[in-house]
Design an enzyme around this catalytic site. Sequence first.
Site, PDB file in Angstrom:
ATOM      1  N   LYS A   1       4.427   0.851   9.334  1.00  0.00           N
ATOM      2  CA  LYS A   1       4.534   2.140   8.660  1.00  0.00           C
ATOM      3  C   LYS A   1       3.880   3.252   9.474  1.00  0.00           C
ATOM      4  O   LYS A   1       4.360   4.373   9.480  1.00  0.00           O
ATOM      5  CB  LYS A   1       3.891   2.050   7.275  1.00  0.00           C
ATOM      6  CG  LYS A   1       4.781   1.367   6.261  1.00  0.00           C
ATOM      7  CD  LYS A   1       4.128   1.292   4.897  1.00  0.00           C
ATOM      8  CE  LYS A   1       3.176   0.127   4.826  1.00  0.00           C
ATOM      9  NZ  LYS A   1       2.568  -0.058   3.505  1.00  0.00           N
TER      10      LYS A   1
ATOM     11  N   ARG B   1       5.250 -12.622   9.680  1.00  0.00           N
ATOM     12  CA  ARG B   1       5.945 -11.389   9.345  1.00  0.00           C
ATOM     13  C   ARG B   1       7.275 -11.326  10.090  1.00  0.00           C
ATOM     14  O   ARG B   1       7.484 -12.017  11.081  1.00  0.00           O
ATOM     15  CB  ARG B   1       5.084 -10.165   9.636  1.00  0.00           C
ATOM     16  CG  ARG B   1       4.675  -9.972  11.070  1.00  0.00           C
ATOM     17  CD  ARG B   1       3.508  -8.982  11.196  1.00  0.00           C
ATOM     18  NE  ARG B   1       3.847  -7.652  10.732  1.00  0.00           N
ATOM     19  CZ  ARG B   1       3.204  -7.004   9.759  1.00  0.00           C
ATOM     20  NH1 ARG B   1       2.202  -7.552   9.127  1.00  0.00           N
ATOM     21  NH2 ARG B   1       3.560  -5.791   9.426  1.00  0.00           N
TER      22      ARG B   1
ATOM     23  N   GLU C   1       0.884  -1.169   0.000  1.00  0.00           N
ATOM     24  CA  GLU C   1       0.000   0.000   0.000  1.00  0.00           C
ATOM     25  C   GLU C   1       0.921   1.219   0.000  1.00  0.00           C
ATOM     26  O   GLU C   1       1.812   1.319   0.843  1.00  0.00           O
ATOM     27  CB  GLU C   1      -0.875  -0.009   1.267  1.00  0.00           C
ATOM     28  CG  GLU C   1      -1.863   1.120   1.254  1.00  0.00           C
ATOM     29  CD  GLU C   1      -2.766   1.189   2.490  1.00  0.00           C
ATOM     30  OE1 GLU C   1      -2.740   0.250   3.311  1.00  0.00           O
ATOM     31  OE2 GLU C   1      -3.471   2.197   2.600  1.00  0.00           O
TER      32      GLU C   1
HETATM   33  P1  ATP Z   1       2.736  -2.105   7.910  1.00  0.00           P
HETATM   34  O1  ATP Z   1       1.975  -2.788   8.991  1.00  0.00           O
HETATM   35  O2  ATP Z   1       4.179  -1.930   8.185  1.00  0.00           O
HETATM   36  O3  ATP Z   1       2.096  -0.861   7.418  1.00  0.00           O
HETATM   37  P2  ATP Z   1       1.523  -3.550   5.849  1.00  0.00           P
HETATM   38  O4  ATP Z   1       1.366  -5.015   5.923  1.00  0.00           O
HETATM   39  O5  ATP Z   1       0.334  -2.710   6.084  1.00  0.00           O
HETATM   40  O6  ATP Z   1       2.730  -3.142   6.736  1.00  0.00           O
HETATM   41  P3  ATP Z   1       1.664  -3.372   3.027  1.00  0.00           P
HETATM   42  O7  ATP Z   1       2.144  -2.260   2.207  1.00  0.00           O
HETATM   43  O8  ATP Z   1       0.218  -3.672   3.006  1.00  0.00           O
HETATM   44  O9  ATP Z   1       2.151  -3.093   4.491  1.00  0.00           O
HETATM   45  O10 ATP Z   1       2.516  -4.682   2.755  1.00  0.00           O
HETATM   46  C1  ATP Z   1       2.903  -5.170   1.498  1.00  0.00           C
HETATM   47  C2  ATP Z   1       3.291  -6.602   1.643  1.00  0.00           C
HETATM   48  O11 ATP Z   1       4.388  -6.730   2.556  1.00  0.00           O
HETATM   49  C3  ATP Z   1       2.163  -7.417   2.229  1.00  0.00           C
HETATM   50  O12 ATP Z   1       2.056  -8.615   1.526  1.00  0.00           O
HETATM   51  C4  ATP Z   1       2.565  -7.637   3.656  1.00  0.00           C
HETATM   52  O13 ATP Z   1       2.023  -8.811   4.150  1.00  0.00           O
HETATM   53  C5  ATP Z   1       4.088  -7.662   3.562  1.00  0.00           C
HETATM   54  N1  ATP Z   1       4.692  -7.242   4.834  1.00  0.00           N
HETATM   55  C6  ATP Z   1       4.455  -6.115   5.527  1.00  0.00           C
HETATM   56  N2  ATP Z   1       5.149  -6.090   6.679  1.00  0.00           N
HETATM   57  C7  ATP Z   1       5.861  -7.250   6.717  1.00  0.00           C
HETATM   58  C8  ATP Z   1       6.768  -7.835   7.647  1.00  0.00           C
HETATM   59  N3  ATP Z   1       7.094  -7.212   8.788  1.00  0.00           N
HETATM   60  N4  ATP Z   1       7.292  -9.033   7.359  1.00  0.00           N
HETATM   61  C9  ATP Z   1       6.986  -9.663   6.203  1.00  0.00           C
HETATM   62  N5  ATP Z   1       6.131  -9.180   5.290  1.00  0.00           N
HETATM   63  C10 ATP Z   1       5.574  -7.982   5.534  1.00  0.00           C
HETATM   64 MG    MG Z   2      -1.399  -2.824   4.972  1.00  0.00          MG
END
Ligand code: ATP
Ligand code: MG
Length: 556
Positions: free
Chosen positions: A267, A257, A33
């Site tokens: 983020k 994760r 995102e």
């Molecule tokens: P955050 O919680 O940091 O905002 P998010 O999951 O909302 O992370 P996205 O931009 O939606 O962030 O994530 C893109 C991809 O990266 C998704 O498939 C998500 O599952 C993966 N991802 C995000 N954080 C991690 C992590 N700490 N370890 C492994 N994969 C991750």
């Molecule tokens: Mg997300």
Amino acid sequence: MGEERSLHFLEEIVEADLASGKHPSIHTRFPPEPNGYLHIGHAKSICLNFGMADKYGGKTNLRFDDTNPVTEETEYVESIKADVRWLGFDWEEEHYASDYFDQLYAFALTLIKKGLAYVDDLSAEEIAATKGTPTEPGKASPFRDRSIEENLSLFTAMKEGKYDDGEKVLRAKIDLASPNMHMRDPIMYRIKKTHHHRTGDKWCIYPMYDFAHGQSDSIENITHSICTLEFEVHKPLYNWYIEQLEIFPSQQFEFARLNLTYTVMSKRKLLQLVNEGFVDGWDDPRMPTISGLRRRGYTPASIRNFCDRIGIQRRENIIDVGLLEFFVREDLNKTALRRMVVLDPIKLIIHNYPAGQTEILKGENNPEMEDNGGYRDLHFGRELWIESEDFMEEAAKKWFRLAPGMKVRLKSAYIVECTGFQKDETGKVTEVHCNYIPESKSGSDTSGINVKGTIHWISVDKAEEAEVRLYDRLFQVENPSQEEGDFKTYINPHSLEIISAAKIEPALKDAKQGEHFQFIRKGYFSLDDKLSTGGKMVFNRTVTLKDTWTKEVKKG
Ligand code: ATP
Ligand code: MG
């Protein structure tokens, strides 16, 4: 080390799917995102998605999951693309969930026409309040049984902007008694009269994550849609939409994760650190972001090797940041040029070296490389800068550096014997005095003298100056997100130390952006690409030399 490890569970699934002919080839996607910069957790997901496609001859798309106009920006899109490329990956197709808004809208109409979606006038709060609990069914909304015609005309009116934010939503009609709360008539669309970074003001209704993600996967023929564990409970809904719409059967798989010690990885939290000025932007070298690590001097290979080593599991854990540091040391040891830099200088005066005499010695660029990476000139003379911590007025037990009566080797030069020192009025040592042993020159030493200590030095005549930044962990506790209260109260106030005028050897004046150096005995460093401007040089310490991980990793 990648070749040696056994298959992880997702590779086993992919191999089985290929072997059974379920899929002729695999197609994955990385779906960020664009609401912030990528962090090292995303690197794990990137290495997994692109890595599997590479390994099995498949393809990976980059898809921006941009269905929430409130938090998304083009700046983030650009940084994400740069970071994925820098990590060494290239995507097959670049997509935006927002490009599918028309298609998703058509999907919604299909569900309404099948009697599987309805417009609800309840507010988000009322919907939440009537959803029940996992053991108690939800209550039907009074609008649940609207006719298909009414739903079609109300949904069209929603799209045309006839209602305000929150006035109406579109919900799937599934099962209010499902033990899975996500199946209790989830919201598909909400009204948000907000400008979108790509679609502008074309839309005022936006699909929810669940109504966009699986369908986007399906539109792109994604075979293995890999996400983190928190989405496991969404899977029945992911499958339900795909089944009801009778579209390409993408399948979701979950893995744990990445969490790292002494930092935060969401983020939303990283944005707070940026906005509240705890760090100097998303790419601050203390941030766990890809851009922060890059600016700090991490290499793409070190991050990829780290991701490979931590593996893919089904259970969440927290990885010691020392392991990440191990991998960057391992990489830089092979490539970084050795240089001498004195961070806290005092003068060493060699009394038996004639004033005005100088000589040029040879310094190896990197003993780990073939031909030692070549040699650079080291200017030697009567007055040198040495680290003040390499001198003691009275030698302690097991002290093998300089103190009156003690001998050390000056790296790539001569052995010197300390004869005394001088202090100023405040009691601070200002000069250290010594004699050198002419026949002890490195490479042609016939002195027969053995010394235990070697120290680095720079000739006073030729020394240049630069700013050097030393970093420590951003947080004082291992897992700030799990401590009581605001995570920001656990920030380490000493995470940045600035040395404004370190003495650097002349060869470092030619340092270029992207080059890596080992400052002998001090760690790995590289130029800061933001702060080094107009002739000013600022070096960031990537990592210290101390390594407590080799054993663990070799055991591993
Ligand atoms: P955050 O919680 O940091 O905002 P998010 O999951 O909302 O992370 P996205 O931009 O939606 O962030 O994530 C893109 C991809 O990266 C998704 O498939 C998500 O599952 C993966 N991802 C995000 N954080 C991690 C992590 N700490 N370890 C492994 N994969 C991750
Ligand atoms: Mg997300």
